[in-house]
Design an enzyme around this catalytic site. Structure first.
Site, PDB file in Angstrom:
ATOM      1  N   GLU A  39       2.915  10.654  -7.148  1.00 31.43           N
ATOM      2  CA  GLU A  39       1.702   9.877  -7.424  1.00 31.43           C
ATOM      3  C   GLU A  39       0.943  10.402  -8.648  1.00 31.43           C
ATOM      4  O   GLU A  39      -0.283  10.461  -8.672  1.00 31.43           O
ATOM      5  CB  GLU A  39       0.786   9.877  -6.195  1.00 31.43           C
ATOM      6  CG  GLU A  39       1.431   9.280  -4.959  1.00 31.43           C
ATOM      7  CD  GLU A  39       0.568   9.382  -3.708  1.00 31.43           C
ATOM      8  OE1 GLU A  39      -0.563   9.906  -3.782  1.00 31.43           O
ATOM      9  OE2 GLU A  39       1.031   8.934  -2.636  1.00 31.43           O
ATOM     10  N   GLU A  75       6.520   6.661   0.738  1.00 29.53           N
ATOM     11  CA  GLU A  75       5.478   6.861   1.747  1.00 29.53           C
ATOM     12  C   GLU A  75       4.922   5.493   2.122  1.00 29.53           C
ATOM     13  O   GLU A  75       4.765   4.619   1.263  1.00 29.53           O
ATOM     14  CB  GLU A  75       4.322   7.717   1.227  1.00 29.53           C
ATOM     15  CG  GLU A  75       4.658   9.156   0.913  1.00 29.53           C
ATOM     16  CD  GLU A  75       3.432   9.933   0.414  1.00 29.53           C
ATOM     17  OE1 GLU A  75       2.292   9.503   0.710  1.00 29.53           O
ATOM     18  OE2 GLU A  75       3.617  10.944  -0.281  1.00 29.53           O
TER      19      GLU A  75
END
Length: 371
Positions: A202, A302
């Site tokens: 991320e 995720e």
């Protein structure tokens, strides 16, 4: 996962209704599982090559189930899934977030990464091992540890552009911690355990989503060019200097951040994290990533429910046309501590729906598929 993740999404995006059609079967859709996927490390161990070949064979046809450890070095959430369904997820992802508290480096530590029993037993039972790293460094107050960049006492000014500069303070800290993590990964390599490795996740944060947005983690704090150098520095250090050949390298996209992509020669799989996982937006993101990275498999690294938006059932996600390589639901510490009656990110009903689908791969099926 970013603990400060913003779940609010555009309501109009989520309310759209679209016909369900598999990717690759309707006009303009992207075919998947047709490229000649190759590991970037030509020195990969036989076990790693075998796992990657299995992933390649399944891609576009089936989806592999996965959970993440409850913070660090355990299979707690996978145990929840087994309790609910009588079957195990295929992947368990361990996090190196608390290496500073490992007893092999800290006599006052509360866990021991050098004791890899949980990883070894997971592998021996047929499970696929994944590892990630919420890489914590000292905060600006000199006491606490954090991943979050910034100038406040609880944030860190740790400079990623100095990590790959030999002799800097950041380089010395990074090399010491990298050596510790490499030691654990080497033990896995010696045991014949391949690892799905997802570092520096991320990275671009919400840079492209919100006015005034930016990086969530220190490794993204200096922008795309520094980040790419950092990734390549880690790859070179782990593979060429440390001889780690049991890693499958997964890079996370935040969507619209191709300028952050480290390069085809150092990335095996492209992932996406989504905590407002509705079937139509997921299909759009899968299609976009498949088109942007045609030589890489695409995975839902995720996923889970948001505070306001609940994740679609896996059966609906698949029916909409998303052909993610695997999914990994996030852990719920409150549920695991008995402070919540229902798992926030993926509850019992969600997992029962997932495991009722013939295309979802469980741990019980991995050994057969790896033959």
């Amino acid at each position: 996962m970013n603990r400060l993740l913003i779940f609010a999404m555009l309501a109009s995006l989520f309310s759209c209704s679209h016909a369900e059609s598999p990717v690759g079967t309707s006009t303009g859709e992207t075919a998947v599982g047709t490229a000649d996927y190759q590991l970037v490390n030509d020195k990969a161990t036989p076990e790693t090559k075998k796992l990657f070949a299995m992933l390649s064979d399944l891609y576009g046809k089936r989806i592999i189930s996965g959970t993440v450890a409850n913070v660090d070095w355990n299979t707690r959430d996978a145990e929840n899934v087994y309790k609910w369904t009588g079957r195990w997820p295929a992947i368990n992802v361990f996090d190196f977030i608390n290496i500073h508290a490992s007893r092999d480096v800290n006599p006052k530590g509360w866990l021991d990464y050098s004791d890899d029993t949980c990883v070894r037993e997971w592998h021996e039972a047929g499970g696929i091992v994944g590892c990630m790293w919420h890489w914590q460094v000292y905060a600006n107050d000199g006491v606490n540890l954090t991943c979050s960049p910034g100038t406040k006492p609880g944030e860190t000014s740790f400079d990623p552009s100095k990590v790959y500069q030999d002799g800097t303070d950041e380089n010395k800290v990074a090399v010491r911690q990298m050596n510790q993590v490499c030691g654990y990964l080497k033990k896995m390599q010696q045991r014949g355990i391949p690892v799905i490795w997802r570092p520096f996740h991320e990275a671009s944060g919400n840079t492209y989503e919100y006015e005034g947005g930016g990086a969530w983690f220190w490794w993204g704090a200096k922008g795309a060019e520094v980040y790419k150098k950092l990734w390549r520095w880690m790859y070179d250090y782990m593979v060429n200097k440390q001889g780690l050949n049991n890693l499958i390298w997964v890079w996370n996209s935040q969507m619209g951040d191709k300028d952050w992509y480290p390069g085809d020669d150092v990335v095996d799989i492209v992932g996406r994290d989504n905590y407002a996982a509705l079937q139509y937006p997921l299909m759009k993101e899968f299609k976009q990533l498949s088109e942007e990275y045609p030589n890489k498999m695409i995975t839902l690294a995720e996923c889970g429910n948001g505070d306001e938006v609940h994740m679609s059932l896996l059966s609906k996600i698949w029916a909409q046309g998303s052909r993610w390589l695997w999914f990994m639901t996030w852990y719920d510490g409150a549920y695991n501590d008995g402070k919540s009656e229902e798992h926030q990110f993926a509850n019992e009903a969600w997992w029962k729906d997932a495991f009722s689908q013939p295309y979802v791969v469980t741990r019980e099926q991995v050994k057969e598929l790896m033959k």
